[in-house]
Write an enzyme that holds these catalytic residues in place. Structure first.
Site, PDB file in Angstrom:
ATOM      1  N   SER A  81       0.822  -1.252   0.055  1.00 21.36           N
ATOM      2  CA  SER A  81      -0.294   0.416  -0.224  1.00 21.36           C
ATOM      3  C   SER A  81       0.716   0.880  -0.309  1.00 21.36           C
ATOM      4  O   SER A  81       2.065   0.836   0.303  1.00 21.36           O
ATOM      5  CB  SER A  81      -1.142  -0.185   1.157  1.00 21.36           C
ATOM      6  OG  SER A  81      -1.443   1.230   1.366  1.00 21.36           O
ATOM      7  N   TYR A 140      -3.544  -0.956   9.997  1.00 16.55           N
ATOM      8  CA  TYR A 140      -3.279  -0.306   9.080  1.00 16.55           C
ATOM      9  C   TYR A 140      -1.879   0.005   8.623  1.00 16.55           C
ATOM     10  O   TYR A 140      -1.236  -1.138   7.914  1.00 16.55           O
ATOM     11  CB  TYR A 140      -3.965   0.238   7.753  1.00 16.55           C
ATOM     12  CG  TYR A 140      -3.913  -0.020   6.946  1.00 16.55           C
ATOM     13  CD1 TYR A 140      -4.780  -0.965   6.177  1.00 16.55           C
ATOM     14  CD2 TYR A 140      -3.874   0.990   5.587  1.00 16.55           C
ATOM     15  CE1 TYR A 140      -4.907  -1.861   3.924  1.00 16.55           C
ATOM     16  CE2 TYR A 140      -3.913   0.307   4.196  1.00 16.55           C
ATOM     17  CZ  TYR A 140      -4.202  -0.718   3.984  1.00 16.55           C
ATOM     18  OH  TYR A 140      -3.703  -0.457   2.922  1.00 16.55           O
TER      19      TYR A 140
END
Length: 243
Positions: free
Chosen positions: A137, A150
């Site tokens: 990501s 996250y």
């Protein structure tokens, strides 16, 4: 002979788009996720699709899915290690411990379990070798506000990618990572629509099909070549020049 890829988190978003791209390209595609009906919708009218229902947090279910796919196709050439989740945003002192544990369980342990199963199959098969592509990501580089679980798990995936790359060399197992920013999935579409309702500028996005094309490019390379890290993002998203 067509090649085989396992795609986790294949029932929606980036996973589903990537699965469709590989199916169209003639690959044998293992579709792994919890929702059987959603997987069947992705697999519809594709004889080369293999629906493998299971939970990424259950190691036995993951191992069985890899075994079933290898038994059906003869080998596994690639894994797109894609399954993951984003917990609700909050300052770290307001993040529920259960949200932290769930993020670690899915985003880190789940990806480790899938990579472990793929690595074992690729090491055993003849001819030996294969490719693992981890979905990182932009958060593997820089965080969004209020996203400690996250961000931490995606930073960890970068370390896992490097370790698999190193450990895979004796067995012709390549490993790379694609870091994606603001692909227009259903979730990002909701974010965009909410911003517009609130009179805010919507985030810069790009079509999810470009992610699918990039993963196919990475997976199609010969094993002596590897995209170690790729960053694919909306050109104008606030990543370059943050902070």
């Amino acid at each position: 002979m067509s090649r085989t890829i396992m795609i986790t988190g294949a029932s929606s978003g980036i996973g589903a788009a990537t699965a469709r791209r590989f199916l169209e390209a003639g690959w044998q595609v293992g579709l792994f996720a919890r929702r059987k009906e959603a997987l069947e919708a992705v697999a519809e009218e594709h004889a080369n699709a293999h629906v493998l229902c299971g939970d990424i947090t259950e190691p036995e279910q993951v191992a069985q899915a890899f075994e079933r796919l290898a038994a059906s196709t003869g080998r596994i050439d690639a894994l797109f290690n894609n399954a993951g989740l984003f917990t609700p945003q909050a300052p770290i002192d307001e993040v529920p411990i259960e949200d932290w544990r769930r993020a670690v369980e899915v985003n880190l342990t789940g990806m480790f379990v899938a990579a472990r199963a793929a690595f074992g199959q690729m090491r055993r098969q003849d001819p030996q070798g294969g490719r693992i592509i981890n979905n990182g990501s932009i958060s593997a580089h820089v965080p969004r506000e209020g996203a400690a679980p996250y961000t931490a798990t995606k930073h960890a995936i970068t370390g896992l990618t490097r370790q698999i790359s190193l450990d895979g060399r004796p067995f012709d197992i390549a490993c790379g990572q694609i870091d994606i920013g603001n692909a227009l999935t259903d979730i990002m579409q909701e974010v965009t629509e909410r911003a517009r309702r609130l009179g805010e500028a919507p985030p810069e996005t790009f079509e999810v099909e470009h992610v699918a094309d990039a993963v196919l490019q990475m997976a199609s390379l010969p094993l002596h070549a590897n995209v170690q890290f790729m960053t694919l993002m909306a050109t104008k998203m606030p990543y370059i020049g943050r902070g």
